[in-house]
Structures are given as C-alpha cells and as structure tokens.
Design an enzyme around this catalytic site. Structure first.
Site, PDB file in Angstrom:
ATOM      1  N   ASN A 133       6.633 -36.229   7.512  1.00  0.00           N
ATOM      2  CA  ASN A 133       5.347 -35.757   7.004  1.00  0.00           C
ATOM      3  C   ASN A 133       4.381 -35.388   8.134  1.00  0.00           C
ATOM      4  O   ASN A 133       3.709 -34.358   8.079  1.00  0.00           O
ATOM      5  CB  ASN A 133       4.709 -36.816   6.094  1.00  0.00           C
ATOM      6  CG  ASN A 133       5.565 -37.091   4.880  1.00  0.00           C
ATOM      7  OD1 ASN A 133       6.551 -36.382   4.650  1.00  0.00           O
ATOM      8  ND2 ASN A 133       5.220 -38.106   4.108  1.00  0.00           N
TER       9      ASN A 133
ATOM     10  N   THR B 108     -22.102   7.595   0.144  1.00  0.00           N
ATOM     11  CA  THR B 108     -22.299   6.427  -0.706  1.00  0.00           C
ATOM     12  C   THR B 108     -21.807   6.873  -2.080  1.00  0.00           C
ATOM     13  O   THR B 108     -21.936   8.065  -2.421  1.00  0.00           O
ATOM     14  CB  THR B 108     -23.779   5.977  -0.802  1.00  0.00           C
ATOM     15  OG1 THR B 108     -24.527   7.027  -1.410  1.00  0.00           O
ATOM     16  CG2 THR B 108     -24.365   5.652   0.563  1.00  0.00           C
ATOM     17  N   HIS B 109     -21.226   5.988  -2.823  1.00  0.00           N
ATOM     18  CA  HIS B 109     -20.637   6.331  -4.133  1.00  0.00           C
ATOM     19  C   HIS B 109     -19.581   7.434  -4.008  1.00  0.00           C
ATOM     20  O   HIS B 109     -19.333   8.176  -4.960  1.00  0.00           O
ATOM     21  CB  HIS B 109     -21.706   6.780  -5.135  1.00  0.00           C
ATOM     22  CG  HIS B 109     -22.887   5.873  -5.209  1.00  0.00           C
ATOM     23  ND1 HIS B 109     -22.982   4.811  -6.084  1.00  0.00           N
ATOM     24  CD2 HIS B 109     -24.031   5.851  -4.478  1.00  0.00           C
ATOM     25  CE1 HIS B 109     -24.144   4.190  -5.907  1.00  0.00           C
ATOM     26  NE2 HIS B 109     -24.789   4.797  -4.923  1.00  0.00           N
TER      27      HIS B 109
ATOM     28  N   SER C 254       9.129  14.580   0.854  1.00  0.00           N
ATOM     29  CA  SER C 254       9.565  14.342  -0.521  1.00  0.00           C
ATOM     30  C   SER C 254      10.996  14.830  -0.667  1.00  0.00           C
ATOM     31  O   SER C 254      11.396  15.816  -0.043  1.00  0.00           O
ATOM     32  CB  SER C 254       8.656  15.105  -1.482  1.00  0.00           C
ATOM     33  OG  SER C 254       9.319  15.340  -2.708  1.00  0.00           O
TER      34      SER C 254
ATOM     35  N   LYS D 220       5.928  18.859   0.877  1.00  0.00           N
ATOM     36  CA  LYS D 220       5.165  17.611   0.980  1.00  0.00           C
ATOM     37  C   LYS D 220       5.227  16.933   2.335  1.00  0.00           C
ATOM     38  O   LYS D 220       6.258  16.914   2.997  1.00  0.00           O
ATOM     39  CB  LYS D 220       5.673  16.613  -0.064  1.00  0.00           C
ATOM     40  CG  LYS D 220       5.327  17.031  -1.475  1.00  0.00           C
ATOM     41  CD  LYS D 220       3.908  16.671  -1.825  1.00  0.00           C
ATOM     42  CE  LYS D 220       3.924  15.405  -2.638  1.00  0.00           C
ATOM     43  NZ  LYS D 220       2.573  14.966  -2.923  1.00  0.00           N
TER      44      LYS D 220
ATOM     45  N   ASN E  29       3.619  13.226   3.184  1.00  0.00           N
ATOM     46  CA  ASN E  29       2.833  12.167   2.561  1.00  0.00           C
ATOM     47  C   ASN E  29       2.379  11.084   3.559  1.00  0.00           C
ATOM     48  O   ASN E  29       3.124  10.741   4.472  1.00  0.00           O
ATOM     49  CB  ASN E  29       3.666  11.493   1.466  1.00  0.00           C
ATOM     50  CG  ASN E  29       4.028  12.453   0.349  1.00  0.00           C
ATOM     51  OD1 ASN E  29       3.233  13.332   0.003  1.00  0.00           O
ATOM     52  ND2 ASN E  29       5.229  12.324  -0.170  1.00  0.00           N
TER      53      ASN E  29
ATOM     54  N   GLU F  86      -0.442   4.290   2.799  1.00  0.00           N
ATOM     55  CA  GLU F  86      -0.274   3.773   1.429  1.00  0.00           C
ATOM     56  C   GLU F  86       0.414   2.410   1.430  1.00  0.00           C
ATOM     57  O   GLU F  86       0.040   1.499   0.695  1.00  0.00           O
ATOM     58  CB  GLU F  86       0.547   4.766   0.592  1.00  0.00           C
ATOM     59  CG  GLU F  86      -0.200   6.066   0.312  1.00  0.00           C
ATOM     60  CD  GLU F  86       0.712   7.162  -0.238  1.00  0.00           C
ATOM     61  OE1 GLU F  86       1.747   6.836  -0.845  1.00  0.00           O
ATOM     62  OE2 GLU F  86       0.392   8.338  -0.032  1.00  0.00           O
TER      63      GLU F  86
HETATM   64  N1  ARG Z   1      10.619 -29.885   4.674  1.00  0.00           N
HETATM   65  C1  ARG Z   1       9.452 -30.678   4.413  1.00  0.00           C
HETATM   66  C2  ARG Z   1       8.244 -29.762   4.282  1.00  0.00           C
HETATM   67  O1  ARG Z   1       8.331 -28.660   4.705  1.00  0.00           O
HETATM   68  C3  ARG Z   1       9.223 -31.641   5.494  1.00  0.00           C
HETATM   69  C4  ARG Z   1       8.569 -32.883   5.080  1.00  0.00           C
HETATM   70  C5  ARG Z   1       9.425 -33.602   4.137  1.00  0.00           C
HETATM   71  N2  ARG Z   1       8.939 -34.892   3.839  1.00  0.00           N
HETATM   72  C6  ARG Z   1       9.392 -35.607   2.800  1.00  0.00           C
HETATM   73  N3  ARG Z   1       8.912 -36.755   2.612  1.00  0.00           N
HETATM   74  N4  ARG Z   1      10.278 -35.115   1.951  1.00  0.00           N
HETATM   75  O2  ARG Z   1       7.219 -30.134   3.768  1.00  0.00           O
END
Ligand code: ARG
Length: 459
Positions: A109, A154-155, A276, A282, A284, A289
């Site tokens: 984490n 403008t507009h 085209s 054409k 383009n 775009e």
């Molecule tokens: N692959 C996970 C992500 O991108 C990494 C963290 C995963 N953590 C866990 N407790 N499963 O968020």
C-alpha cells in the site's frame, strides 16, 4: 505460490487471478519500483533492521534485475499480480532467502503510493518540457506576426481588429497557466509516503527522511492513513491535463475554422493533413480534429479517477488500483498531442492578406469610429448611436466605413473631419490600443518579453 499465500488453502481461481492482476499496466513503473526498493533496502541496512550485508546483496540484485528487465531478459508474470510482487519474486528467485527480507516494514500500500508518485513526478517534468517547447514556438510565430492584422471575434462575429501575434499570445498565457499548474501539482506529488505501511505505520524504527532524501522527495507524509489513501495528486494531474487539453482543443477548433475554404486564414501543411479515400480534392485538418477529440478521453480519465475515489473509506482499498490506467492514459494522450500540435502550427501557412481583408470587413473599426466622436467631445452613448446608424447605412449601401465619402460622414455627424480616415484605419485601431495586454505592436512585444522571462525562469 503467492507471496501472500500462507493463510490460503486453495489457489486463486484462474479468472479471478487475471481479474485483479495489474501487471499488464503497472509494469511501466518497474524502474520506480526498483529504485524505491533500493532506497528502502539501504535504509533497512543502515538502521540495523536487516543485516548490512543482506541490504547490499539485495541492492546489487535489484540493480541487476533493472538491467535485465531493460534488456528484455526478464519477463513479467501475470501470476505475480502486480509490479511490486513481480520484482520481489524476481529478487527471491535471484538471491533466495535474503530477498525475502526486503519487504520488512513495508506494505504494497505504501509501496504503490511511492511508485506512482515517483512515476508521475517524471511525467510532470516531461509534459512541462513539451509545453515549454510549444511556448517557444508560439513566441516565434508571434514575433513573425506582430503586424499581421486579423479580425478579433466575439460570438464568432467580427468584433475588433487585432493581430495574429496578439491572438497567439492569448494561447501562450493559457499554456503558461498549465505549466504553473503542473508546478503546483508537482509540489504535492513530491511527498514521500513510504513508512505508512499498510495504514498504521510500522514498529520498525525506519529512517523515512533517509529514503526521501535518496529518492529526491521534498518532504515525507505526516499521517500514515492519508499516506496510503491519498490520490489527490493523481486527480490534480488529471485535472491539469484536462484543462491543458481544453486549451489545445479550443486552439484546434480555431485552426480547423481558419483552414476552411470560407476563412482561408491559414493552410495546413501537407505533412500535417490527410486526404479522402473518395473525394480527390480533399485535404483535411485531421491532426487538429484528433487532438480536439482526444480532449474527451482525458476528461473521461479525470471523471473516472474522481468517481473511483469518492466512495472509498480510509485507508487503502483495491478500487485504487483503477487510478493507474486512467492517469497513464491521460499522460500518454497529452504526450502524443503536444509535439504533433507544435509541428502542425509550425508548418501551417499564414495567409496574411486574407486575414487583413477579413479585418477590413464586418465593421471591426466601428468602436474606433465611436471613440473618434468621443474625442471630438460627443458623449459615448450618443456616439454609439451615431455610428450604429452609420453602420446601418453602410450595410444598405454595401460599403465599409473607410470607403465613405466626406459627405456621407458629414451626413452622419457634422463634427467628423478628414482625420476620420486615419482614425479608423485598421493600423490605427490596432496600434492605438497600446496599454498592457492590448494588441498594439508595442504592447504585444512587452507581453512577449514577459513571456520569454517566464520561460527563462522555467529552466
Ligand atoms: N496493485 C496494487 C495497486 O495498484 C498495489 C497495492 C495492493 N495492495 C493490496 N493490499 N492489495 O493498488
């Protein structure tokens, strides 16, 4: 077996495995993941949390893994779920039990929070340098067109004469804000989350500052829960990129219009246009775009991340894995667009005559005609009325104000004299607007100077 397989008595279902594997898209963070792990391992060794020898062996092996990945000698495995566990699996395969010590005091984490911050810091710098390059091109184009008079709108109705330089410098200001927005986002991305652990820090005496210093972070996060669950910087970057795409898209819209046969203010270079398959005549403006179109997907990325985050209870939840494809797409898209856009505007041909002619039509000098009367003593409201009638007469007689005879002028107002012709010439209309930010050549040159100062300060 999974790195987390201890408490499981069954293998993950194959479909479920593929479902939550993120290696397909998070493998692009391999360099950040390995660099972060090297810093973590060094710190673990230095703090005596693992043996210094183990720390050195881990660092050496991680460096080799980085090279082997770059040389295409190591392949990622879907089964190892994500980039973090892929690298750890490679490490353990290389040095066995020692490799198993790397993840001490760390969770995926805080690891993923670190990786994504490092990754986006690099991307922000790259996008910023592309914007700086575009800004330099805009200044060059503006310098070439300080005297290129064109109608301002403008507009989407002709309003007052300006110069192409002035118009281009409007976009310069927009992209300048985009650059400063990126700088701002960078500051909040530049905070080091490792040490937050799963959500509640760790019992090991980690030296978080040491990791931050090695990895070039300005500071460290101050709340472990926030450290793992904050994705504000991802959202901010997606918002920055959305705004920048909006600017590109508005510019493209104008170029598409200007490139039409009706306007013919510019002609896109053959190298930046397409033909085209059925209509032989054409040519383009597809590049413009497509960039206009791609603004939609970047907005989509922003909406997607915002929506993903809105219902997530603290701290980490797997939903957050969904941030990556969105922000990667937004980053990839803008990095595709910016250089092509720059090429397109640098190669387009400016039809100065058409622009000048366009400025002479549609009574763009009517405000100046009213101001002329004001300078002769007439109250502005009255002058507005007089010139309004003059324009009506001109429309009915199919002529421009500058084509009026003196008798026609006198019929509108007795106070008009010969000097009206000069007062309402396009050149006077532009160059008398000589306050900061206005279209007079001198004023635009001042803005260009300021712009160059800004770009120099970016280096
Ligand atoms: N692959 C996970 C992500 O991108 C990494 C963290 C995963 N953590 C866990 N407790 N499963 O968020």
């Amino acid at each position: 077996m999974k790195l987390w397989g201890g408490r499981f008595s069954k293998n993950t279902d194959k479909e479920v495995n593929d479902f939550h594997s993120s290696i397909r898209f998070d493998q692009r963070m391999y360099r950040q993941d390995i660099t972060g792990s090297i810093a973590h391992a060094r710190m673990l060794g230095k703090c005596g949390i693992i043996d210094i020898k183990d720390s050195e062996d881990i660092i050496k092996a991680l460096r080799e893994i980085l090279i082997e990945i770059e040389d295409g000698k190591l392949e990622f495995m879907i089964d190892a779920e994500d980039i973090h566990m892929n690298v750890e699996t490679m490490l353990i395969a290389k040095i066995g039990d020692t490799g198993k010590r790397l993840h001490t005091g760390r969770s995926r984490n805080d690891q993923v929070a670190l990786d994504i911050r490092m990754y986006l810091k690099d991307e922000i710098c790259e996008i910023k340098s592309m914007l700086i390059s575009l800004e330099n091109s805009l200044i060059k184009l503006a310098k070439d067109n300080l005297d290129t008079i064109m109608p301002g709108y403008t507009h989407l109705q002709k309003a007052q004469p300006i110069t192409l330089a002035h118009h281009l410098m409007a976009y310069f200001e927009m992209f300048k804000r985009d650059i400063t927005r990126l700088d701002d986002t960078y500051k909040r991305t530049n905070v080091m989350p490792l040490g937050s652990g799963a959500l509640a820090g760790t019992t090991y005496p980690l030296d978080r500052q040491m990791v931050a210093d090695e990895l070039g972070f300005d500071s460290i996060t101050l709340n472990s829960i926030d450290g793992v669950s904050d994705r504000d910087f991802v959202i901010e970057l997606a918002a920055d990129l959305s705004i920048c795409m909006m600017h590109l898209s508005r510019f493209c819209e104008e170029l598409i219009l200007w490139n039409t046969n009706e306007f013919s203010f510019i002609e896109m270079d053959d190298s930046c246009s397409t033909g085209s398959s059925i209509m032989p005549q054409k040519k383009n403006p597809d590049v413009a775009e497509l960039i206009r179109g791609k603004s939609g997907r970047v907005y989509g990325d922003l909406m997607s991340i915002l929506t993903t985050m809105k219902g997530i209870a603290l701290a980490y939840n797997k939903d957050m894995q969904e941030d990556k494809e969105c922000i990667f797409d937004a980053v990839d898209t803008i990095k595709l667009c910016l250089p092509v856009f720059e090429k397109m505007i640098c190669t387009m041909k400016v039809n100065k005559d058409r622009m000048y002619k366009g400025a002479g039509q549609g009574f763009t000098n009517a405000t100046d005609a009213a101001d002329y009367l004001v300078k002769k003593g007439m109250p502005f409201r009255e002058a507005h009325e007089v010139i309004g009638k003059m324009v009506l007469y001109a429309i009915n007689n199919e002529k421009a104000l500058a084509e009026f005879t003196m008798e026609e002028f006198k019929a509108c107002s007795e106070i008009i004299e010969d000097d009206i012709y000069d007062a309402i010439s396009l050149e006077t209309c532009v160059n008398d607007r000589n306050i900061i930010g206005a279209p007079a050549k001198e004023a635009v040159m001042y803005s260009i100077d300021k712009g160059e100062e800004f770009l120099n300060s970016c280096k």
